[in-house]
Design a protein around this motif. Sequence first.
Motif, short mmCIF file in Angstrom:
data_model
loop_
_atom_site.label_atom_id
_atom_site.label_comp_id
_atom_site.label_asym_id
_atom_site.label_seq_id
_atom_site.Cartn_x
_atom_site.Cartn_y
_atom_site.Cartn_z
N MET A 1 0.81 -1.20 0.00
CA MET A 1 0.00 0.00 0.00
C MET A 1 0.85 1.26 0.00
O MET A 1 0.36 2.35 0.20
CB MET A 1 -0.92 0.01 1.23
CG MET A 1 -2.11 -0.92 1.09
SD MET A 1 -3.35 -0.57 2.34
CE MET A 1 -3.24 -2.05 3.32
N THR A 2 2.16 1.09 -0.19
CA THR A 2 2.99 2.29 -0.24
C THR A 2 3.48 2.49 -1.67
O THR A 2 3.51 1.57 -2.46
CB THR A 2 4.22 2.17 0.67
OG1 THR A 2 4.85 0.94 0.38
CG2 THR A 2 3.83 2.25 2.12
N HIS A 3 3.85 3.70 -1.97
CA HIS A 3 4.29 3.98 -3.33
C HIS A 3 5.10 5.27 -3.29
O HIS A 3 4.89 6.12 -2.44
CB HIS A 3 3.11 4.13 -4.27
CG HIS A 3 1.85 4.47 -3.56
ND1 HIS A 3 0.90 3.53 -3.26
CD2 HIS A 3 1.43 5.62 -3.01
CE1 HIS A 3 -0.07 4.10 -2.57
NE2 HIS A 3 0.22 5.36 -2.40
N THR A 4 5.99 5.39 -4.23
CA THR A 4 6.78 6.61 -4.27
C THR A 4 6.05 7.65 -5.11
O THR A 4 5.22 7.32 -5.95
CB THR A 4 8.14 6.34 -4.93
OG1 THR A 4 7.89 5.89 -6.26
CG2 THR A 4 8.93 5.29 -4.18
N ALA A 5 6.39 8.89 -4.87
CA ALA A 5 5.73 9.97 -5.59
C ALA A 5 5.99 9.87 -7.09
O ALA A 5 5.20 10.33 -7.89
CB ALA A 5 6.23 11.31 -5.06
N ALA A 6 7.09 9.22 -7.45
CA ALA A 6 7.46 9.16 -8.85
C ALA A 6 6.72 8.06 -9.62
O ALA A 6 6.77 8.03 -10.83
CB ALA A 6 8.97 8.92 -8.97
N SER A 7 6.03 7.15 -8.90
CA SER A 7 5.42 6.02 -9.61
C SER A 7 4.30 6.50 -10.52
O SER A 7 3.58 7.45 -10.24
CB SER A 7 4.91 4.99 -8.61
OG SER A 7 3.94 5.56 -7.78
N LYS A 8 4.14 5.78 -11.61
CA LYS A 8 3.12 6.12 -12.60
C LYS A 8 1.75 5.68 -12.12
O LYS A 8 1.60 4.55 -11.68
CB LYS A 8 3.45 5.36 -13.90
CG LYS A 8 4.32 6.12 -14.85
CD LYS A 8 3.67 6.12 -16.24
CE LYS A 8 4.25 7.22 -17.10
NZ LYS A 8 5.18 6.73 -18.09
N PRO A 9 0.75 6.54 -12.21
CA PRO A 9 -0.58 6.10 -11.78
C PRO A 9 -1.11 4.97 -12.67
O PRO A 9 -0.80 4.93 -13.86
CB PRO A 9 -1.44 7.35 -11.92
CG PRO A 9 -0.68 8.29 -12.77
CD PRO A 9 0.76 7.94 -12.65
#
Length: 249
Positions: A1-9
């Motif tokens: 449930m975590t993700h980096t700000a850079a990940s593509k939606p």
Amino acid sequence: MTHTAASKPILKLMNVGKSFHKQVVLKNIHLTVQRGEVTVILGPSGCGKSTLLRCLNGLELIDEGSIRFNELELTPKGRQWQAVRERIGMVFQSYHLFPHMKVIDNILLGPLKVQKRSKAEALAQAEELLERIGLLDKRDSYPRELSGGQQQRIAIVRALCMNPEVMLFDEVTAALDPEMVKEVLEVMLQLAREGMTMIIVTHEMGFARAVADRIVFMDKGSIIEQGNPKSFFSEPQTDRAKRFLQQFY
Ligand code: ADP
Ligand code: MG
């Protein structure tokens, strides 16, 4: 449930609008969903929640704006919807299992008929999913022989067996007897923990708070507030959200 700000939606809705005849049901919807994120949509009856979910998997066509799913740009008149529908699973309030088909055949229908997968491979996956929700012994039962909660868990497995990238849930516990709600929510919590991207419409506030990475609050066809569950439930920003929450506490 975590993700980096850079990940593509995985999903991005831009200025989505939808009307039925002359009634505007969705307007200026902007929404971004990251892979692995759990989004819970809340709002009063008739505000457009079901329509929004249905637009996401092409059951309704949008009139305005666009929806990007991974790299696919879905415009109102685009023809890519069939492919999308296979990759975005949906579970409804009523389970829609075929009454004349055994549980296992209900689950295998999509993988075999739509996805043209091999029987052995699809069967192995179906049985593994059934095992995981503790219903492998119901494999050869008919839907009428199962409780509402069991049928809804089968409906979830049936959607999962298509290997969707996103799962949409539209008030899946609303028609269930209270004692069966928990077993269905448990399956959904488990899925969320495993990293499934999910968009959930629910009136179960405790569950919403526990499962959501983000709450989206709608009223009259628009998103009027969104944020993390802790701040939404403790400090809703709009009067409409405050009034909505008051009915549950
Ligand atoms: P919610 O799920 O938030 O209760 P819906 O998305 O089901 O809201 O409905 C939003 C509005 O759109 C309601 O006014 C409803 O009557 C209307 N609506 C939904 N589906 C249709 C349809 N197929 N034809 C005409 N109006 C519809
Ligand atoms: Mg609805």
